[in-house]
Write an enzyme that holds these catalytic residues in place. Sequence first.
Site, PDB file in Angstrom:
ATOM      1  N   ARG A 256       0.860  -1.184   0.000  1.00 28.85           N
ATOM      2  CA  ARG A 256       0.000   0.000   0.000  1.00 28.85           C
ATOM      3  C   ARG A 256       0.894   1.229   0.000  1.00 28.85           C
ATOM      4  O   ARG A 256       1.404   1.647   1.035  1.00 28.85           O
ATOM      5  CB  ARG A 256      -0.905  -0.018   1.242  1.00 28.85           C
ATOM      6  CG  ARG A 256      -2.061   0.976   1.187  1.00 28.85           C
ATOM      7  CD  ARG A 256      -2.643   1.171   2.566  1.00 28.85           C
ATOM      8  NE  ARG A 256      -1.770   2.028   3.369  1.00 28.85           N
ATOM      9  CZ  ARG A 256      -1.545   1.868   4.669  1.00 28.85           C
ATOM     10  NH1 ARG A 256      -2.069   0.864   5.320  1.00 28.85           N
ATOM     11  NH2 ARG A 256      -0.765   2.724   5.311  1.00 28.85           N
ATOM     12  N   HIS A 260      -3.774   4.427   4.473  1.00 29.58           N
ATOM     13  CA  HIS A 260      -4.850   3.439   4.624  1.00 29.58           C
ATOM     14  C   HIS A 260      -6.151   4.014   4.073  1.00 29.58           C
ATOM     15  O   HIS A 260      -6.854   3.377   3.293  1.00 29.58           O
ATOM     16  CB  HIS A 260      -5.004   3.076   6.101  1.00 29.58           C
ATOM     17  CG  HIS A 260      -6.153   2.160   6.378  1.00 29.58           C
ATOM     18  ND1 HIS A 260      -6.175   0.847   5.970  1.00 29.58           N
ATOM     19  CD2 HIS A 260      -7.331   2.379   7.018  1.00 29.58           C
ATOM     20  CE1 HIS A 260      -7.318   0.288   6.342  1.00 29.58           C
ATOM     21  NE2 HIS A 260      -8.032   1.198   6.971  1.00 29.58           N
ATOM     22  N   TYR A 269       4.017   5.994  11.003  1.00 29.21           N
ATOM     23  CA  TYR A 269       4.385   4.628  11.392  1.00 29.21           C
ATOM     24  C   TYR A 269       5.306   3.926  10.387  1.00 29.21           C
ATOM     25  O   TYR A 269       5.669   2.770  10.598  1.00 29.21           O
ATOM     26  CB  TYR A 269       3.128   3.772  11.621  1.00 29.21           C
ATOM     27  CG  TYR A 269       2.125   3.787  10.487  1.00 29.21           C
ATOM     28  CD1 TYR A 269       2.281   2.964   9.380  1.00 29.21           C
ATOM     29  CD2 TYR A 269       1.014   4.626  10.534  1.00 29.21           C
ATOM     30  CE1 TYR A 269       1.364   2.968   8.348  1.00 29.21           C
ATOM     31  CE2 TYR A 269       0.080   4.641   9.511  1.00 29.21           C
ATOM     32  CZ  TYR A 269       0.263   3.805   8.423  1.00 29.21           C
ATOM     33  OH  TYR A 269      -0.661   3.820   7.393  1.00 29.21           O
TER      34      TYR A 269
END
Length: 362
Positions: A256, A260, A269
Amino acid sequence: MTDKKVCPVQLVQPDGRRVHGSPYADAVTDVDTARLRGLYTDIVAVRRLDAEATALQRQGQLGIWAPCLGQEAAQVGSARALRPDDYVFTSYREHGVAYCRGVDPAQWPRMWRGVSLSCWDPDEYAMTNPAIVVGAQGLHAVGYALGAHLDGAEIATVVYFGDGATSQGDIAEALGFAASWGTGVVFFCQNNQWAISEPVQVQSPIPLAQRATGYGIPSVQVDGNDVLAVLAVTRGAVARARDGGGPGFVEALTYRMGPHTTSDDPTRYRSRADVAPWQARDPIERVRRLLVAEDGWDDAFAQRVHEHAEDTASAFRAGTLALGDPEPAALFDHVYSRAHPLLDEERTRFTDYLRSFEEAPS
């Protein structure tokens, strides 16, 4: 002791060179230059549409969007392996699958803009609307596959989900039910390495494909950024399902590249160093390099691809901007199939509340 090493199926390397000697190559011998160009066109169009949707959300025209940047080959390759009567159960990120199923891009924004409970008619495209409850679609797919079998339909049912969904009880139950009843459902896991901010290594110490093996379901791990490999693997799985061979599991290794959803900040993160290796495995560039190597690339073709992608994005934008805001009382529509006294009471109270603003002295 279980061997944790799994070699993902690959037919095209990141630099565009073909992988020779793979038994899966036999499944895509029909993919000539014209069809390879078609796959490239699909992937580029999906990425352009995805970028347009993200921009529209940033401009306040969509409430939220779940980007599929970097996952286009996994979606296009698997979707192009399906027949029109195969049935697809989707999560919320399979924009490439919807594109390949022929969904009009102008229909997509309805739910994402927040003006409707759905985007399209599932029966028209043999594909469900985006499922927001993570993993729930797994059980729906197994039930549908069993019903289709009882009706004598020779179809495959495919359910898409991410790596994070494999940690949900619904997927575990779906795998168990499918294995016990031998239902013709293909579990297609897009392992994009992140369940929001949780890396896949935290979810499972073994490849996710081996989870399905534990249920007695044949599984395969594939390079999810290799559109030919995904096409080949999915063709085999759906053919087996149609022929009564039972369920199958495909783990497509991809990444990805974006957030998200548009409400997420992935820089919190993961670092640029985490993303860089996957940028080198870009699914679009891989097919382009293959076309160049095999004399399937020229400027005229590149221009046609660009124009098609722009037309697709324009259709999505036009569909978004054409949507008006629903009446507030429409909130109570389509909640129950029949009249419900409690809902009727809530609708009346809410309508009276809205009317109080109209009657208030200026």
